[in-house]
Design a protein around this motif. Structure first.
Motif, PDB file in Angstrom:
ATOM      1  N   UNK A 127       0.825  -1.203   0.000  1.00  0.00           N
ATOM      2  CA  UNK A 127       0.000   0.000   0.000  1.00  0.00           C
ATOM      3  C   UNK A 127       0.862   1.257   0.000  1.00  0.00           C
ATOM      4  N   UNK A 128       1.867   1.282   0.862  1.00  0.00           N
ATOM      5  CA  UNK A 128       2.769   2.431   0.897  1.00  0.00           C
ATOM      6  C   UNK A 128       3.529   2.580  -0.415  1.00  0.00           C
ATOM      7  N   UNK A 129       3.953   1.454  -0.980  1.00  0.00           N
ATOM      8  CA  UNK A 129       4.649   1.500  -2.261  1.00  0.00           C
ATOM      9  C   UNK A 129       3.773   2.082  -3.351  1.00  0.00           C
ATOM     10  N   UNK A 130       2.502   1.677  -3.367  1.00  0.00           N
ATOM     11  CA  UNK A 130       1.580   2.210  -4.367  1.00  0.00           C
ATOM     12  C   UNK A 130       1.393   3.717  -4.201  1.00  0.00           C
ATOM     13  N   UNK A 131       1.256   4.180  -2.970  1.00  0.00           N
ATOM     14  CA  UNK A 131       1.068   5.615  -2.745  1.00  0.00           C
ATOM     15  C   UNK A 131       2.273   6.398  -3.256  1.00  0.00           C
ATOM     16  N   UNK A 132       3.469   5.893  -2.971  1.00  0.00           N
ATOM     17  CA  UNK A 132       4.673   6.591  -3.432  1.00  0.00           C
ATOM     18  C   UNK A 132       4.743   6.607  -4.956  1.00  0.00           C
ATOM     19  N   UNK A 133       4.440   5.492  -5.581  1.00  0.00           N
ATOM     20  CA  UNK A 133       4.490   5.423  -7.046  1.00  0.00           C
ATOM     21  C   UNK A 133       3.408   6.312  -7.654  1.00  0.00           C
ATOM     22  N   UNK A 134       2.209   6.305  -7.057  1.00  0.00           N
ATOM     23  CA  UNK A 134       1.126   7.139  -7.574  1.00  0.00           C
ATOM     24  C   UNK A 134       1.496   8.617  -7.509  1.00  0.00           C
ATOM     25  N   UNK A 135       2.107   9.031  -6.402  1.00  0.00           N
ATOM     26  CA  UNK A 135       2.532  10.429  -6.285  1.00  0.00           C
ATOM     27  C   UNK A 135       3.617  10.765  -7.304  1.00  0.00           C
ATOM     28  N   UNK A 136       4.506   9.819  -7.541  1.00  0.00           N
ATOM     29  CA  UNK A 136       5.564  10.039  -8.528  1.00  0.00           C
ATOM     30  C   UNK A 136       4.978  10.185  -9.934  1.00  0.00           C
ATOM     31  N   UNK A 137       4.023   9.322 -10.274  1.00  0.00           N
ATOM     32  CA  UNK A 137       3.378   9.404 -11.588  1.00  0.00           C
ATOM     33  C   UNK A 137       2.674  10.756 -11.738  1.00  0.00           C
ATOM     34  N   UNK A 138       1.990  11.174 -10.686  1.00  0.00           N
ATOM     35  CA  UNK A 138       1.292  12.461 -10.721  1.00  0.00           C
ATOM     36  C   UNK A 138       2.280  13.604 -10.945  1.00  0.00           C
ATOM     37  N   UNK A 139       3.388  13.554 -10.227  1.00  0.00           N
ATOM     38  CA  UNK A 139       4.389  14.620 -10.357  1.00  0.00           C
ATOM     39  C   UNK A 139       5.024  14.630 -11.738  1.00  0.00           C
ATOM     40  N   UNK A 140       5.265  13.454 -12.307  1.00  0.00           N
ATOM     41  CA  UNK A 140       5.881  13.377 -13.632  1.00  0.00           C
ATOM     42  C   UNK A 140       4.972  13.987 -14.697  1.00  0.00           C
ATOM     43  N   UNK A 141       3.680  13.701 -14.602  1.00  0.00           N
ATOM     44  CA  UNK A 141       2.763  14.174 -15.635  1.00  0.00           C
ATOM     45  C   UNK A 141       2.338  15.625 -15.441  1.00  0.00           C
ATOM     46  N   UNK A 142       2.239  16.066 -14.186  1.00  0.00           N
ATOM     47  CA  UNK A 142       1.689  17.395 -13.944  1.00  0.00           C
ATOM     48  C   UNK A 142       2.706  18.375 -13.373  1.00  0.00           C
ATOM     49  N   UNK A 143       3.833  17.875 -12.904  1.00  0.00           N
ATOM     50  CA  UNK A 143       4.904  18.756 -12.470  1.00  0.00           C
ATOM     51  C   UNK A 143       4.529  19.712 -11.369  1.00  0.00           C
ATOM     52  N   UNK A 144       3.717  19.224 -10.412  1.00  0.00           N
ATOM     53  CA  UNK A 144       3.318  20.101  -9.316  1.00  0.00           C
ATOM     54  C   UNK A 144       4.097  19.729  -8.075  1.00  0.00           C
ATOM     55  N   UNK A 145       3.983  20.559  -7.045  1.00  0.00           N
ATOM     56  CA  UNK A 145       4.701  20.330  -5.809  1.00  0.00           C
ATOM     57  C   UNK A 145       4.181  19.128  -5.046  1.00  0.00           C
ATOM     58  N   UNK A 146       4.827  18.823  -3.957  1.00  0.00           N
ATOM     59  CA  UNK A 146       4.482  17.647  -3.161  1.00  0.00           C
ATOM     60  C   UNK A 146       3.122  17.800  -2.489  1.00  0.00           C
ATOM     61  N   UNK A 147       2.715  19.037  -2.185  1.00  0.00           N
ATOM     62  CA  UNK A 147       1.471  19.246  -1.451  1.00  0.00           C
ATOM     63  C   UNK A 147       0.520  20.145  -2.252  1.00  0.00           C
ATOM     64  N   UNK A 148      -0.065  19.604  -3.332  1.00  0.00           N
ATOM     65  CA  UNK A 148      -0.943  20.422  -4.174  1.00  0.00           C
ATOM     66  C   UNK A 148      -2.286  20.663  -3.494  1.00  0.00           C
ATOM     67  N   UNK A 149      -3.016  21.648  -3.987  1.00  0.00           N
ATOM     68  CA  UNK A 149      -4.368  21.878  -3.478  1.00  0.00           C
ATOM     69  C   UNK A 149      -5.331  20.902  -4.149  1.00  0.00           C
ATOM     70  N   UNK A 150      -6.458  20.675  -3.452  1.00  0.00           N
ATOM     71  CA  UNK A 150      -7.461  19.771  -4.000  1.00  0.00           C
ATOM     72  C   UNK A 150      -8.029  20.320  -5.311  1.00  0.00           C
TER      73      UNK A 150
END
Length: 258
Positions: A127-150
């Motif tokens: 579960x933790x691994x998935x969360x980290x990978x999901x955040x990485x994928x999000x950052x790669x595609x959208x290039x936003x900071x670690x703590x984006x707004x909803x």
């Protein structure tokens, strides 16, 4: 169901029965019968899981990371098999004509506690691994900071440019889910039911999925569909769908493992 059974190891037990591709519907029917046989326990258990989900959401809001609800919701599939231990115990007790209650359901975690805890660690790491990978994928595609707004997340996910993100995220998530399903499809009910270690339970689950891949593919699809149906109406549907899938999983285990 066929008469032949496949041994998991070189010795005689445990053995995996081969079942027809449509067998998951039988497990669902048996699971629904258990819900009806013990509605006060099953639905209360499901309602408690919903309450804990809302508590988690409240915590995420308070600490300002509500956007984590997306990967956490997707990762629910990883931890749900362990959260349903009390439902497996309820089905076991119903089959043995023993009394059932929420107390009995939660006491089930004490049975084979060390091995269940070990399995919990394994699923938690996925579960933790998935969360980290999901955040990485999000950052790669959208290039936003670690703590984006909803608001920024919603706008980006609804844009046409998000299609590649959804494709990659779905593919990676499916790979994670397939591995977790293979090792947990029946391993946790087995740990509850038998005095075995987590390695034996995981090997048995993997063999069951391998030897019955058409039926287990359908079963995985049904789990995803019913869980998604429970998540969509603000998680409220989990009060019913989680007990149904939990009880059905117990019957899948008893059907597949000699």
């Amino acid at each position: 169901m066929t008469d032949d059974a496949v041994p998991v190891f070189a010795d005689a037990t445990p053995r995996i029965r081969r079942v027809a591709v449509d067998r998951p519907w039988t497990w669902l029917a048996a699971g629904w019968r258990d819900v009806l046989a013990a509605p006060s326990v099953s639905l209360a258990y499901g309602a408690l899981m919903v309450a804990l989900t809302y508590l988690l959401l409240l915590v995420l809001v308070q600490v300002g990371v509500f956007w984590l609800v997306l990967p956490l919701s997707a990762g629910f599939f990883f931890t749900a098999p362990l959260l349903a231990v009390g439902l497996y115990e309820t089905s076991r007790r119903l089959a043995a004509r023993e009394p059932v209650s929420l107390g009995h359901a939660f006491a089930a975690y004490k049975r084979n506690a060390t091995q269940l805890s070990f399995m919990g660690v394994i699923l938690g790491l996925f579960h933790l691994g998935w969360i980290r990978v999901a955040l990485l994928i999000f950052a790669v595609f959208f290039g936003i900071g670690f703590n984006p707004t909803w608001e920024s997340i919603v706008l980006k996910l609804m844009a046409p440019q998000a299609i590649p993100f959804w494709a990659v995220g779905t593919a990676v998530g499916a790979a994670f889910a397939a591995i977790v399903f293979a090792i947990s499809a029946i391993s946790i009910p087995m740990l509850l039911d038998r005095d075995v270690n987590v390695f034996t339970a995981v090997a048995t689950s993997f063999t069951a999925v391998r030897e019955n891949w058409p039926a287990m593919t359908l079963w995985a699809g049904l789990i995803v569909a019913f869980t998604a149906f429970g998540l969509i109406p603000l998680f409220l549907g989990l009060a019913v769908t989680m007990p149904l899938i939990g009880h059905a999983t117990w019957h899948a285990y008893k059907d597949l493992v000699e």
